[in-house]
Every structure is written in C-alpha cells, then in structure tokens.
Design an enzyme around this catalytic site. Structure first.
Site: not given
Ligand code: GLN
Length: 246
Positions: A95, A196
C-alpha cells in the site's frame, strides 16, 4: 543452514492492519524448512545500510501522514535501493510503500510526495476523503506458471495509474483504482500490492514464491521447498472466497 536476510524498512511508521505480520509469516515458513531468517530494521535517521547485502527489502503500508514523515529519508536510500533492485534483490511493498516506489503520490489535499521513481506508475488520491477503496479483495494472479487467488484487505484513497505489469486481475474488490480491473505491480523480484491484513498469512503460495526466489538467488540453483501443512489456511481461504463470490 540456508539463510535469508531481510530488511524491514520503517517498521515503526508503516504498519497498518498488521502489515508487520508478514515478517512473522516469512520467519515461520522459513523455520519450518530449516532456513534461518534474519530480519534487520531500518528507520528514519538510521545509518544507511548496504541494501544489496539483503535478499529481501520490505515496506508496509501507512497513512498519508506517515508517508510524508518518511519521504525525505526514503529519498536518501534511493540509489542503494535502486542498485539492490537491479541486482535482483526482492522488493515486497504494501500500500503506502507500494505508492512510494512509483513516480509520486498526491494526497487528497493536493500535497505531492515524491516517489523513488523505480517504477512508472503514479498515485493520486480521491479529493473526497470519504471515497476510499475499502474491503476484502480477491486477485487472480499467475505466479510461477500457477494461477492463484490472492486474498487480502484493501483500504486506500490513492488511485494508482500507469501500471504496466500488474500483480493480477481483480475478481472481487477495487484494486489499483476504484473498480479497477487490475491490482498491484509485479516483476519476478517485485510484488507491490494494496493488500493488507496481513497479506502473507492469507496467501501461503505467495509467501513461498518469495522465499523460493530469494533462496534460489542466494545459493545460485533451483530450490524446491518442502510442502507445509496449510490445511487451516486453505479452509479459511475457502470460507472467505465463498463469502465474497457466492
Ligand atoms: N495513504 C495512502 C492512501 O490512502 C496509503 C494508505 C495505506 O497504506 N493503507 O492511499
């Protein structure tokens, strides 16, 4: 005894939804095969390590704020990481980590965070913070000639575009963008994904692909890992696949 050397970057800042658990799974699946798995950590203001001395470099996910926190430091590591990647060191990115290896990440307020630019993709967040890609996801991927379903949980506002070699096709969920057909980024030594949750506990085949690649590269010959009893994992996966697709 064979050994795998892993560098876990920014473990203290990029650890959403138990992403750090991916390291536990790797360690466990190595141990069951008699392979030692040594995990070093690197975070902001630590001494710059020799990235090429590792078999695997791992970054978890993080919210916009954490991404901003680490971005300057990450740039200091750029040349070392790029060299390691070119030499074949495996990059596993989740992510927020995935986003920062592309050209840039523009958050919902329009702040642009420079990425490492190792890959061509770029990410722009939905200006409406409520419009996020959240939920379980199934991705059909071809890994080492086998078609597998990769399961995970996504939560991102970022819309990643310009991905030439995605990890797989979205069967359920969003993927790189809202209602996207594809998810993640893939090269033989790169897996970058929005999954995740933690990704490797749900996907034993993915874990073993990474371990096999790293070991084979390190010892310079083909590796066939001994199978493990994944019956519980398989049962859990089937329940989730049925829940989402039936
Ligand atoms: N900040 C990023 C987004 O919202 C990544 C978020 C994350 O790692 N879950 O796209």
């Amino acid at each position: 005894m064979n050994k795998l050397k892993v560098l876990h970057m920014y473990a203290d800042l990029l650890d959403l939804y138990g992403d750090g658990g991916n390291m536990e799974i790797l360690k466990y699946r190595c141990k069951m095969r008699g392979v030692e798995c040594e995990i070093d950590r690197y975070s902001t203001n630590s001494e710059i390590p020799d990235f090429s001395s590792y078999d695997l470099i791992y970054l978890g996910g993080g919210a916009d704020l954490e991404q901003q926190h680490i971005s300057e430091d990450l740039q200091k590591c750029r040349d070392g990481i790029a060299k390691a990647y070119k030499k074949g060191v495996f990059l596993f990115l989740i992510c927020g980590g995935y986003q920062l290896f592309g050209k840039y990440y523009k958050d919902a307020d329009g702040n642009k965070i420079k990425g490492l630019g190792l890959f061509d993709y770029y990410t722009v967040a939905e200006p409406d913070r409520k419009k996020r890609c959240i939920g379980n996801i199934i991705v059909k991927a071809e890994i080492s000639g086998n078609e597998i379903d990769i399961l995970g949980f996504e939560n991102h506002g970022g819309q990643t575009k310009g991905v030439k070699t995605p990890l797989g096709k979205v069967v359920y969920g969003h993927g790189n963008c809202t209602n996207s057909s594809h998810e993640g980024y893939f090269e033989k030594n790169v897996i970058a994904t929005y999954m995740h949750g933690c990704c490797l506990s749900k996907n034993p085949e993915l874990s073993d692909y990474i371990i096999t690649y790293c070991l084979a590269r390190s010892i310079g010959k083909k590796v066939k890992l001994a199978p493990l009893d994944d019956s519980l994992e398989k049962k859990c996966r089937q329940i989730m696949i049925d829940r989402l697709t039936k």
